[in-house]
Design a protein around this motif. Structure first.
Motif, PDB file in Angstrom:
ATOM      1  N   GLN A  85       0.555  -1.294   0.126  1.00 46.92           N
ATOM      2  CA  GLN A  85      -0.127   0.056  -0.017  1.00 46.92           C
ATOM      3  C   GLN A  85       0.939   1.319  -0.103  1.00 46.92           C
ATOM      4  N   THR A  86       1.822   1.139   0.501  1.00 46.04           N
ATOM      5  CA  THR A  86       2.860   2.330   0.783  1.00 46.04           C
ATOM      6  C   THR A  86       3.473   2.713  -0.571  1.00 46.04           C
ATOM      7  N   SER A  87       3.908   1.644  -1.230  1.00 48.75           N
ATOM      8  CA  SER A  87       4.445   1.807  -2.753  1.00 48.75           C
ATOM      9  C   SER A  87       3.342   2.361  -3.660  1.00 48.75           C
ATOM     10  N   LEU A  88       2.229   1.849  -3.496  1.00 50.17           N
ATOM     11  CA  LEU A  88       1.145   2.477  -4.346  1.00 50.17           C
ATOM     12  C   LEU A  88       0.965   3.904  -4.048  1.00 50.17           C
ATOM     13  N   SER A  89       0.980   4.450  -2.815  1.00 51.84           N
ATOM     14  CA  SER A  89       0.550   5.670  -2.522  1.00 51.84           C
ATOM     15  C   SER A  89       1.644   6.811  -3.105  1.00 51.84           C
ATOM     16  N   ILE A  90       2.939   6.053  -3.084  1.00 50.60           N
ATOM     17  CA  ILE A  90       4.083   7.103  -3.650  1.00 50.60           C
ATOM     18  C   ILE A  90       3.958   7.087  -4.954  1.00 50.60           C
ATOM     19  N   TRP A  91       3.765   6.226  -5.760  1.00 46.81           N
ATOM     20  CA  TRP A  91       3.542   6.004  -7.227  1.00 46.81           C
ATOM     21  C   TRP A  91       2.430   7.110  -7.584  1.00 46.81           C
ATOM     22  N   GLY A  92       1.467   7.126  -6.731  1.00 44.85           N
ATOM     23  CA  GLY A  92       0.141   7.897  -7.137  1.00 44.85           C
ATOM     24  C   GLY A  92       0.348   9.461  -7.077  1.00 44.85           C
ATOM     25  N   TRP A  93       0.914   9.618  -5.737  1.00 39.84           N
ATOM     26  CA  TRP A  93       1.269  11.025  -5.630  1.00 39.84           C
ATOM     27  C   TRP A  93       2.178  11.760  -6.673  1.00 39.84           C
ATOM     28  N   GLY A  94       3.380  11.018  -7.282  1.00 36.48           N
ATOM     29  CA  GLY A  94       4.465  11.375  -7.967  1.00 36.48           C
ATOM     30  C   GLY A  94       3.873  11.645  -9.286  1.00 36.48           C
ATOM     31  N   SER A  95       2.820  10.626  -9.585  1.00 37.63           N
ATOM     32  CA  SER A  95       2.026  10.853 -11.273  1.00 37.63           C
ATOM     33  C   SER A  95       1.210  12.187 -11.157  1.00 37.63           C
ATOM     34  N   LEU A  96       0.727  12.316  -9.907  1.00 40.26           N
ATOM     35  CA  LEU A  96      -0.127  13.507  -9.960  1.00 40.26           C
ATOM     36  C   LEU A  96       0.693  14.588 -10.077  1.00 40.26           C
ATOM     37  N   GLY A  97       1.831  14.828  -9.369  1.00 43.95           N
ATOM     38  CA  GLY A  97       2.266  16.031  -9.302  1.00 43.95           C
ATOM     39  C   GLY A  97       3.134  16.076 -10.875  1.00 43.95           C
ATOM     40  N   LEU A  98       3.566  15.228 -11.408  1.00 41.84           N
ATOM     41  CA  LEU A  98       4.084  15.393 -12.780  1.00 41.84           C
ATOM     42  C   LEU A  98       2.864  15.942 -13.690  1.00 41.84           C
ATOM     43  N   VAL A  99       1.734  15.384 -13.713  1.00 35.98           N
ATOM     44  CA  VAL A  99       0.645  15.734 -14.636  1.00 35.98           C
ATOM     45  C   VAL A  99       0.364  17.185 -14.223  1.00 35.98           C
ATOM     46  N   LEU A 100       0.344  17.765 -13.152  1.00 36.02           N
ATOM     47  CA  LEU A 100       0.019  19.047 -12.731  1.00 36.02           C
ATOM     48  C   LEU A 100       1.230  19.952 -13.136  1.00 36.02           C
ATOM     49  N   PHE A 101       2.545  19.556 -13.255  1.00 39.65           N
ATOM     50  CA  PHE A 101       3.464  20.475 -13.784  1.00 39.65           C
ATOM     51  C   PHE A 101       3.467  20.554 -15.124  1.00 39.65           C
ATOM     52  N   LEU A 102       3.022  19.533 -16.020  1.00 32.72           N
ATOM     53  CA  LEU A 102       3.064  19.804 -17.386  1.00 32.72           C
ATOM     54  C   LEU A 102       1.709  20.418 -17.929  1.00 32.72           C
ATOM     55  N   VAL A 103       0.839  20.295 -16.984  1.00 31.24           N
ATOM     56  CA  VAL A 103      -0.534  21.194 -17.441  1.00 31.24           C
ATOM     57  C   VAL A 103      -0.239  22.727 -17.113  1.00 31.24           C
ATOM     58  N   THR A 104       0.590  22.951 -16.095  1.00 34.16           N
ATOM     59  CA  THR A 104       0.912  24.160 -15.836  1.00 34.16           C
ATOM     60  C   THR A 104       1.752  25.022 -16.698  1.00 34.16           C
ATOM     61  N   PHE A 105       3.211  24.273 -16.797  1.00 32.08           N
ATOM     62  CA  PHE A 105       4.247  24.883 -17.634  1.00 32.08           C
ATOM     63  C   PHE A 105       4.215  24.452 -19.127  1.00 32.08           C
ATOM     64  N   GLY A 106       3.620  23.490 -19.471  1.00 29.23           N
ATOM     65  CA  GLY A 106       3.732  23.187 -20.708  1.00 29.23           C
ATOM     66  C   GLY A 106       4.632  21.960 -20.857  1.00 29.23           C
ATOM     67  N   PRO A 107       4.781  21.256 -22.021  1.00 31.94           N
ATOM     68  CA  PRO A 107       5.763  20.020 -22.109  1.00 31.94           C
ATOM     69  C   PRO A 107       7.217  20.451 -22.237  1.00 31.94           C
ATOM     70  N   PHE A 108       7.715  21.779 -22.923  1.00 32.19           N
ATOM     71  CA  PHE A 108       9.060  22.212 -22.861  1.00 32.19           C
ATOM     72  C   PHE A 108       9.707  22.714 -21.476  1.00 32.19           C
ATOM     73  N   ALA A 109       8.918  22.842 -20.629  1.00 37.33           N
ATOM     74  CA  ALA A 109       9.320  23.214 -19.315  1.00 37.33           C
ATOM     75  C   ALA A 109      10.667  22.602 -18.607  1.00 37.33           C
ATOM     76  N   ILE A 110      10.697  21.364 -19.047  1.00 38.46           N
ATOM     77  CA  ILE A 110      11.873  20.404 -18.318  1.00 38.46           C
ATOM     78  C   ILE A 110      13.111  20.817 -18.835  1.00 38.46           C
ATOM     79  N   PHE A 111      13.099  21.170 -20.198  1.00 38.77           N
ATOM     80  CA  PHE A 111      14.428  21.451 -21.005  1.00 38.77           C
ATOM     81  C   PHE A 111      14.973  22.734 -20.531  1.00 38.77           C
ATOM     82  N   TYR A 112      14.086  23.732 -20.341  1.00 39.35           N
ATOM     83  CA  TYR A 112      14.362  25.140 -19.817  1.00 39.35           C
ATOM     84  C   TYR A 112      14.709  24.956 -18.360  1.00 39.35           C
ATOM     85  N   PHE A 113      14.266  24.327 -17.519  1.00 41.47           N
ATOM     86  CA  PHE A 113      14.833  24.032 -16.285  1.00 41.47           C
ATOM     87  C   PHE A 113      16.297  23.306 -16.303  1.00 41.47           C
ATOM     88  N   ALA A 114      16.550  22.496 -16.858  1.00 42.69           N
ATOM     89  CA  ALA A 114      18.069  21.771 -17.202  1.00 42.69           C
ATOM     90  C   ALA A 114      18.999  22.877 -17.753  1.00 42.69           C
TER      91      ALA A 114
END
Length: 966
Positions: A1-30
């Protein structure tokens, strides 16, 4: 149950980051992160550089030198012209030594360094440093040498080391003899056995690796040279590894190694021996003895090949006239030599060596030596003494000899007493009391009921003697009746003299007296027997190996006369020579030959026979000597006539019948060979003042040296000091005779495993020449293995000889001689010889090619012949001919092994360095350098294995005691 909760929260954060800043935001950050890191690095570099430059500017004028100034100066120094090199040529303080030493240094640098160094550089500073280092080392070496006392090294340590080396070799030979025919390679086995004995004797060191392994030898010399450089060089030069290694290699491989190889080469030693005694002429008899005694097939084959070559040359000559007889005689001689070589080679190859002592003992045709001659001859008496000890009759012999000593001593004391009475000095009662005490001492030791062992003689004679001792003053003749009975008992009792003549000891006695020879031995079996000087028709001194070839005795008629006389000139010495024509007839043949004798030969022969046959002294009269004009023709004719009359009287049949043993001496004198004199020139000159004392002192000398130790001490003091105060003599006699020790036994004081350096005797070490001579005679002739009587007799004889020759100043003369040996002149001469040997005419000597094996073998034969020939006859008369021959051949054989010679050279070198640097602990250094010896390791293992059981036993006993205590 613990591993499922970690993977769930991580996936949610990634989706929110891409919706807010767009798909090219990761390259600008690097990209933003990379720019931040690069900017920080550039700022840090610029800031550090500016701060470092400021810091260097602040420190530039404080303590750091300017780096740009040294290089130009170094370049400028290299461009300058080389200055002239100044060399201080002073080394030892003596110009006569410094000059050849400087030449040796120059030649060494030229031939070992310069020839390759100049191909690398023209700068001579390196060569100068090496030369200065060598000179500094030589200066230090010279200073040490001047501070060293060399007298103990030359007179004690050197002799001790040689004696120890000879003892080790003798022990190794004995072990080889015990192994018998089990060996395959006798030379290799001898070397291994030698080093086994060395480690047993030295205990802490063995030099087998250095002497047998070239690689280990080079390593040893390198280490030794490096230690010497450490001692002799200043620390700064020694730390210079390049220069140190060069000097080390020059000393070890360029100088020491070739020198040691040359000194240990047997062929070089043989040539040097021949050169040392080059003035001695080779004797045919000695040469034939060497061939007959040789056990080296290579020697025999080399002599045989050379004889065959000479034989072919002589047969190819086309001569006529008188030369025919000369060539024919030479051919006969060569044929005989070839035959002897062939027979000896066949015997050695078959391995069937004859037990010559048993053969001689069963031969039945031996010379008879009377008992009275045995009792007065040093060599014969020791064998008779050994036999009497075996049969339990030593008490009779010792009694007879003790009485002889008592008689002579008593006569001397009474003569001293009479002379003192004439001078008004009265000591009659004291002297007679001392003689009575001495006589009672003899009686108590040999004749009383308490004597053990007791002389078994007629009780009436013993009782009569006891009565005389109790009621009358003792006289020199008081024991004569009993002594005469004891002599008759030894002469006639089958247990003693008659059985002694059938014993092996009697045969060995004849061999020592050189009486195992047959005068009728002739030529070859094929009938070629023409006589000539030095030919096989002359008398051959038979060794024990030749007894199987001796023919039976026959009735022989001998006639001789002097047919001619002449004057010879030999090396500036002029003397007369008499040609004697000899006719010999027997039942089957008749022979004739000529032999040549000088007047001195006649004189020596006359002395010999008159000593052996006292009745001849009143019958035979030898013509007297003449000092001046003794080469005149008239005088020579007159002497020829007188000598002819002497010969005819000597060869008279009635004379020969009256003295049967005389024939042996006559045959020996008339044989066609070089006459072997019984006495040397020195002994003949000494006889002029020794003869009056010889007869009286011979018996006392024999008696005193054979009786027990404390008894002999008192008797010796009494006879030596007969002209001194009688009370001292009496005290010595009283102390000697009232301390009656057991009878003298054979000495076994020579430990098998000890060095020679132990003191020889309490009163020998102070006398340098006596110590040296006695030590060498002990080791060369193995005297300590024989009875102590002979050794004491030799010691006293050497003392008298040294005292008569040099007096009491001999030690001072030896010290002066050592000083002369170490003087600048002698050292300079040695350096010059070294220089000329290595650099003849200033050019490095080429390696001498190894001589052919046949030449080396013939050199060995010539060296042995020379050594046997140069041995004085007096030595043979003292210790025996066979013992002398074996001792000389043992010393020669010792030098025929290069590994053993290297061992002796290294021992001398080690003792030299220990003497020169006593404070540098060289003994410990040598122990470490030789610690890798295989023989040493095996010895320690054997020692550990033998000690382990005893150690375990002692531990067990200690544990038991501890348990009992608890």
């Amino acid at each position: 149950q613990t591993s499922l909760s970690i993977w769930g929260w991580g996936s949610l954060g990634l989706v929110l980051f891409l919706v807010t800043f767009g798909p090219f935001a990761i390259f600008y950050f690097a990209f933003y992160i990379l720019c931040f890191v690069g900017g920080g690095f550039v700022v840090t570099l610029l800031f550090g550089k500016s701060n470092s430059e400021k810091y260097l500017e602040q420190c530039e004028h404080s303590f750091l030198p300017c780096t740009s100034v040294g290089i130009p100066k170094c370049v400028e120094e290299m461009k300058r012209e080389a200055r002239p090199i100044k060399i201080d040529r002073r080394l030892t303080g003596a110009n006569i030594i410094d000059e050849p030493l400087q030449q040796v240094i120059q030649f060494s640098l030229r031939d070992y360094v310069q020839y390759w160094y100049y191909t690398l550089s023209d700068d001579e500073s390196f060569l100068l440093e090496i030369r200065q280092a060598l000179q500094y080392a030589l200066v230090q070496f010279s200073a040490r040498s001047k501070e060293t006392d060399w007298q103990p090294y030359f007179t004690t340590r050197l002799v001790d080391d040689f004696g120890t080396h000879l003892r080790v070799f003798r022990k190794a030979q004995q072990r080889i003899a015990e192994k018998g025919d089990q060996m395959k390679d006798q030379a290799e086995e001898l070397v291994d056995t030698f080093f086994e004995v060395e480690v047993e004797m030295e205990k802490e060191v063995c030099r087998d690796l250095v002497c047998t392994s070239p690689k280990d030898e080079e390593g040893f010399l390198r280490d030794l040279c490096e230690v010497l450089l450490y001692i002799l060089l200043p620390p700064g030069d020694f730390q210079n590894k390049i220069m140190r290694y060069f000097v080390r290699e020059i000393l070890s491989r360029g100088i020491l190694l070739p020198l040691i190889n040359q000194l240990s080469d047997p062929d070089y030693i043989n040539q040097y021996v021949i050169w040392m005694i080059r003035d001695s002429n080779c004797n045919y008899e000695a040469f034939m003895n060497i061939i007959k005694l040789s056990d080296n097939i290579g020697e025999l084959e080399a002599v045989k090949d050379k004889a065959s070559e000479e034989l072919q040359y002589l047969r190819s000559l086309d001569t006529a006239g008188d030369d025919i007889n000369t060539i024919k005689n030479q051919i006969n001689s060569l044929l005989y030599v070839i035959k002897v070589c062939d027979s000896r080679i066949q015997r050695l190859q078959s391995g069937k060596e004859i037990d010559t002592v048993k053969l001689a003992a069963n031969f039945g045709k031996l010379c008879t030596v009377p008992l009275d001659h045995i009792l007065v001859d040093n060599v014969a008496l020791q064998f008779f003494m050994d036999y009497m000890q075996q049969t339990g009759g030593q008490a009779h012999l010792f009694f007879w000899m003790t009485v002889e000593g008592y008689r002579v001593t008593a006569q001397q004391q009474l003569e001293v007493l009479q002379s003192r009475q004439k001078d008004g000095k009265h000591q009659t009662n004291q002297t007679k009391g001392l003689l009575r005490a001495a006589a009672f001492g003899v009686y108590e030791q040999y004749l009383s009921e308490k004597a053990s062992p007791r002389v078994n003689i007629d009780d009436n004679l013993v009782a009569k003697l006891a009565e005389t001792l109790n009621h009358e003053d003792p006289t020199p003749e008081i024991f004569d009746d009993i002594q005469r009975k004891v002599y008759e008992l030894m002469l006639r009792d089958e247990r003693f003299y008659p059985s002694f003549k059938q014993n092996v000891l009697y045969v060995r006695m004849l061999a020592e007296l050189d009486m195992l020879k047959d005068p009728s031995f002739r030529g070859s079996d094929d009938g070629e027997g023409e006589s000539f000087n030095g030919s096989p028709t002359g008398s051959i001194n038979l060794s024990l190996d030749d007894l199987s070839n001796v023919p039976s005795d026959e009735t022989v008629q001998l006639h001789a006369y002097i047919s001619d006389t002449g004057v010879c000139n030999d090396h500036g010495k002029t003397y007369a020579l008499y040609a004697i024509t000899v006719h010999r007839r027997n039942a089957n043949s008749e022979e004739m030959w000529k032999t040549y004798r000088r007047y001195s030969d006649f004189h020596d022969f006359h002395m010999r026979i008159t000593e052996q046959f006292e009745n001849l002294a009143n019958i035979l009269k030898l013509p007297g000597k003449k000092t001046f004009n003794n080469m005149d023709r008239e005088f020579l004719e007159k002497r020829k006539k007188d000598l002819n009359a002497y010969l005819q009287l000597l060869l008279n049949p009635e004379m020969m019948k009256a003295s049967p043993a005389l024939a042996h001496y006559v045959y020996d004198f008339l044989e066609n060979k070089a006459y072997s004199k019984g006495k040397g020139d020195f002994a003949r000159k000494m006889d002029t003042f020794v003869n009056p004392l010889r007869n009286s002192m011979r018996n006392v000398s024999n008696a005193v040296k054979s009786i027990p130790d404390s008894l002999a001490e008192g008797m010796t003091k009494m006879s030596d000091n007969m002209g001194k105060m009688s009370e001292r003599l009496g005290q010595d006699i009283k102390q000697s005779f009232f301390k009656v020790p057991p009878l003298m036994q054979k000495t076994y004081s020579d430990p098998d495993h000890c060095r020679v350096a132990a003191p020889i005797d309490d009163n020998v070490d102070d006398n340098i020449p006596l110590r040296v001579m006695l030590l060498l005679m002990d080791e060369v002739f193995d005297l300590k293995e024989r009875n102590q009587w002979l050794r004491r007799n030799i010691k006293n004889l050497l003392q008298q000889l040294i005292r008569a020759t040099y007096g009491d100043t001999i030690n001072r003369k030896i010290v002066d001689h050592v000083d002369w040996m170490t003087s600048p002149e002698q050292v300079a001469d040695a350096v010059k010889r070294f220089r000329d040997a290595f650099w003849p005419n200033g050019i490095l000597a080429e390696t001498v090619p190894r001589r052919d094996k046949a030449i080396r073998m013939r050199t060995r034969v010539a060296g042995k012949t020379k050594l046997l020939e140069v041995m004085p006859d007096e030595l043979k008369h003292i210790i025996g001919a066979e013992t002398t021959r074996k001792g000389i051949l043992r010393v020669f054989e010792m030098f025929q092994h290069s590994q053993l010679n290297k061992r002796m050279v290294y021992v001398f070198l080690e003792r030299f360095l220990e003497t020169l640097f006593p404070q540098n602990k060289f003994p410990e250094l040598f122990h470490k350098l030789h610690s890798r010896s295989k023989q040493m390791q095996r010895y320690k293992q054997r020692l550990h294995s033998t000690q382990a059981p005893s150690l375990q036993k002692s531990l067990l006993v200690s544990h038991i005691r501890l348990l009992m205590h608890l």
